[in-house]
Design an enzyme around this catalytic site. Structure first.
Site, PDB file in Angstrom:
ATOM      1  N   ALA A  13      18.168  -4.263  -5.363  1.00  8.14           N
ATOM      2  CA  ALA A  13      19.332  -3.455  -4.952  1.00  8.14           C
ATOM      3  C   ALA A  13      19.789  -2.481  -6.031  1.00  8.14           C
ATOM      4  O   ALA A  13      20.826  -1.847  -5.895  1.00  8.14           O
ATOM      5  CB  ALA A  13      20.480  -4.377  -4.553  1.00  8.14           C
ATOM      6  N   SER A  14      19.017  -2.359  -7.104  1.00  9.71           N
ATOM      7  CA  SER A  14      19.440  -1.468  -8.192  1.00  9.71           C
ATOM      8  C   SER A  14      19.159  -0.003  -7.901  1.00  9.71           C
ATOM      9  O   SER A  14      19.802   0.878  -8.476  1.00  9.71           O
ATOM     10  CB  SER A  14      18.736  -1.882  -9.494  1.00  9.71           C
ATOM     11  OG  SER A  14      17.363  -2.113  -9.264  1.00  9.71           O
ATOM     12  N   TYR A 155      -0.537  -2.441   0.472  1.00  9.26           N
ATOM     13  CA  TYR A 155       0.863  -2.287   0.899  1.00  9.26           C
ATOM     14  C   TYR A 155       0.999  -2.568   2.402  1.00  9.26           C
ATOM     15  O   TYR A 155       1.899  -3.306   2.829  1.00  9.26           O
ATOM     16  CB  TYR A 155       1.315  -0.866   0.567  1.00  9.26           C
ATOM     17  CG  TYR A 155       2.757  -0.563   0.875  1.00  9.26           C
ATOM     18  CD1 TYR A 155       3.774  -0.983   0.031  1.00  9.26           C
ATOM     19  CD2 TYR A 155       3.104   0.180   2.009  1.00  9.26           C
ATOM     20  CE1 TYR A 155       5.110  -0.683   0.310  1.00  9.26           C
ATOM     21  CE2 TYR A 155       4.426   0.483   2.290  1.00  9.26           C
ATOM     22  CZ  TYR A 155       5.426   0.054   1.443  1.00  9.26           C
ATOM     23  OH  TYR A 155       6.744   0.358   1.722  1.00  9.26           O
TER      24      TYR A 155
HETATM   25  P1  NAP Z   1      12.421   1.852  -5.178  1.00 10.98           P
HETATM   26  O1  NAP Z   1      13.350   3.015  -5.171  1.00 10.98           O
HETATM   27  O2  NAP Z   1      11.178   1.891  -5.978  1.00 10.98           O
HETATM   28  O3  NAP Z   1      13.281   0.553  -5.597  1.00 10.98           O
HETATM   29  C1  NAP Z   1      12.629  -0.678  -5.698  1.00 10.98           C
HETATM   30  C2  NAP Z   1      13.652  -1.763  -5.965  1.00 10.98           C
HETATM   31  O4  NAP Z   1      12.969  -3.028  -5.964  1.00 10.98           O
HETATM   32  C3  NAP Z   1      14.313  -1.628  -7.331  1.00 10.98           C
HETATM   33  O5  NAP Z   1      15.657  -2.039  -7.213  1.00 10.98           O
HETATM   34  C4  NAP Z   1      13.522  -2.597  -8.206  1.00 10.98           C
HETATM   35  O6  NAP Z   1      14.281  -3.148  -9.291  1.00 10.98           O
HETATM   36  C5  NAP Z   1      13.231  -3.685  -7.190  1.00 10.98           C
HETATM   37  N1  NAP Z   1      12.092  -4.534  -7.536  1.00 10.98           N
HETATM   38  C6  NAP Z   1      10.800  -4.169  -7.731  1.00 10.98           C
HETATM   39  N2  NAP Z   1      10.063  -5.258  -8.027  1.00 10.98           N
HETATM   40  C7  NAP Z   1      10.904  -6.320  -8.030  1.00 10.98           C
HETATM   41  C8  NAP Z   1      10.745  -7.695  -8.270  1.00 10.98           C
HETATM   42  N3  NAP Z   1       9.554  -8.228  -8.583  1.00 10.98           N
HETATM   43  N4  NAP Z   1      11.843  -8.501  -8.199  1.00 10.98           N
HETATM   44  C9  NAP Z   1      13.064  -7.983  -7.891  1.00 10.98           C
HETATM   45  N5  NAP Z   1      13.265  -6.691  -7.634  1.00 10.98           N
HETATM   46  C10 NAP Z   1      12.197  -5.868  -7.708  1.00 10.98           C
HETATM   47  O7  NAP Z   1      11.941   1.509  -3.676  1.00 10.98           O
HETATM   48  P2  NAP Z   1      12.568   1.893  -2.235  1.00 10.98           P
HETATM   49  O8  NAP Z   1      11.890   3.113  -1.746  1.00 10.98           O
HETATM   50  O9  NAP Z   1      14.034   1.842  -2.282  1.00 10.98           O
HETATM   51  O10 NAP Z   1      11.992   0.696  -1.353  1.00 10.98           O
HETATM   52  C11 NAP Z   1      12.770  -0.417  -0.957  1.00 10.98           C
HETATM   53  C12 NAP Z   1      12.035  -1.168   0.139  1.00 10.98           C
HETATM   54  O11 NAP Z   1      11.855  -0.303   1.263  1.00 10.98           O
HETATM   55  C13 NAP Z   1      10.645  -1.640  -0.267  1.00 10.98           C
HETATM   56  O12 NAP Z   1      10.372  -2.902   0.304  1.00 10.98           O
HETATM   57  C14 NAP Z   1       9.737  -0.598   0.334  1.00 10.98           C
HETATM   58  O13 NAP Z   1       8.442  -1.078   0.561  1.00 10.98           O
HETATM   59  C15 NAP Z   1      10.477  -0.290   1.616  1.00 10.98           C
HETATM   60  N6  NAP Z   1      10.137   0.996   2.229  1.00 10.98           N
HETATM   61  C16 NAP Z   1      10.392   2.169   1.569  1.00 10.98           C
HETATM   62  C17 NAP Z   1      10.069   3.378   2.184  1.00 10.98           C
HETATM   63  C18 NAP Z   1      10.327   4.700   1.534  1.00 10.98           C
HETATM   64  O14 NAP Z   1       9.901   5.722   2.091  1.00 10.98           O
HETATM   65  N7  NAP Z   1      11.010   4.753   0.389  1.00 10.98           N
HETATM   66  C19 NAP Z   1       9.487   3.380   3.464  1.00 10.98           C
HETATM   67  C20 NAP Z   1       9.251   2.176   4.083  1.00 10.98           C
HETATM   68  C21 NAP Z   1       9.581   0.980   3.482  1.00 10.98           C
HETATM   69  P3  NAP Z   1      14.354  -2.417 -10.761  1.00 10.98           P
HETATM   70  O15 NAP Z   1      15.276  -1.225 -10.576  1.00 10.98           O
HETATM   71  O16 NAP Z   1      14.938  -3.444 -11.659  1.00 10.98           O
HETATM   72  O17 NAP Z   1      12.968  -2.001 -11.103  1.00 10.98           O
END
Ligand code: NAP
Length: 247
Positions: A13-14, A155
């Site tokens: 959630a960061s 993925y």
């Molecule tokens: P993001 O901006 O890269 O953020 C990832 C988040 O996950 C960060 O808060 C990170 O923490 C945390 N994280 C990573 N590895 C972790 C671990 N081992 N334990 C705990 N926390 C962890 O990604 P996002 O785009 O917001 O994606 C969020 C979710 O939506 C993911 O499941 C992704 O697959 C899904 N999603 C995203 C998209 C898209 O287009 N963005 C589309 C479909 C699905 P730190 O800040 O501490 O690194």
């Protein structure tokens, strides 16, 4: 969609979508555990934003891909809030590569962070939710897990795995008044998608009936709905928030 009195854990959630989800759940009255992996400052900023708006939140570090750290995360939430009503499994990562070039570690890391984390957190949260006879589990999958995407065998497999997991757990926990659902976002601009090639982004927009990319908040609104009392009769569902991309 009032979430007052509810206690929530949002993994990852960061930043990005998880950040938007934590803010939205808090805006609707939930007390929120803001989980992060390594970015402590970003998690602290989310907590500060929630507190500044009059809400309650706490940042908790845990690698949710690790079984005992995920268990400790849920335990911390229960200790702090005395209950757990909403678990959002959002933490995720990518290691995109064509299968022929993909390293074993690229496969293992993505499956561990994206899929095993969902098992880890649900396993820890299920018992307290069963005791409460109430709970909402929302797992963030992806359109890649539904339609596939070249360069994302790891993925897409992790995200398709989340869908099968969600439907199975929904069947296991339904009689205890616990719903388990997925949200499948389309393309959302975050750090995760920042490095995708510009042509791919343009192709995605061209194939999207709504003709644009989504916003993290638009995923968060759908999570708030599935977390609410109003969504009580919805379980085992995959709600795409993708502008119509994979309908
Ligand atoms: P993001 O901006 O890269 O953020 C990832 C988040 O996950 C960060 O808060 C990170 O923490 C945390 N994280 C990573 N590895 C972790 C671990 N081992 N334990 C705990 N926390 C962890 O990604 P996002 O785009 O917001 O994606 C969020 C979710 O939506 C993911 O499941 C992704 O697959 C899904 N999603 C995203 C998209 C898209 O287009 N963005 C589309 C479909 C699905 P730190 O800040 O501490 O690194």
């Amino acid at each position: 969609m009032n979430l007052e009195g509810k206690a929530a854990v949002v993994t990852g959630a960061s930043r990005g979508i998880g950040r938007a989800i934590a803010l939205e759940l808090a805006r609707r009255g939930a007390r929120v555990v803001v989980n992060y992996h390594s970015n402590e400052a970003a998690a602290a900023a989310v907590v500060a934003a929630i507190e500044a708006a009059g809400g309650e939140a706490v940042a908790v570090q845990a690698d949710v891909g690790d079984f005992s750290q995920a268990a400790a995360l849920i335990k911390t939430a229960l200790k702090r809030f005395g209950r757990l009503d909403i678990l959002v499994n959002n933490a995720g990562t990518t290691r995109d590569q064509l299968l022929m070039l993909m390293k074993e570690t690229d496969w293992d890391t993505v499956l561990r962070v994206n899929l095993k984390s969902v098992f880890n957190c649900c396993k820890a949260a299920a018992r307290p939710m069963v005791r409460q006879r109430q709970g909402r589990i929302i797992n963030i999958t992806s359109v890649s897990g539904i339609a596939g995407q070249a360069g994302q065998t790891n993925y897409a497999a992790s995200k398709a795995g989340i869908i099968g997991f969600t439907k199975s757990l929904a069947k296991e926990l339904g009689s205890r008044n616990i719903t388990v659902n997925c949200i499948a976002p389309g393309f959302i601009p975050t750090d995760l998608t920042a490095d995708l090639p510009a042509e791919l982004k343009e192709q995605i927009i061209a194939a999207t009936p709504l003709g644009r990319i989504g916003k993290p908040e638009e995923v968060a609104y759908a999570v708030a709905f599935l977390a609410s009392d109003e969504a009580a009769f919805i379980t085992g569902e995959v709600l795409t928030v993708d502008g119509g991309l994979v309908m």
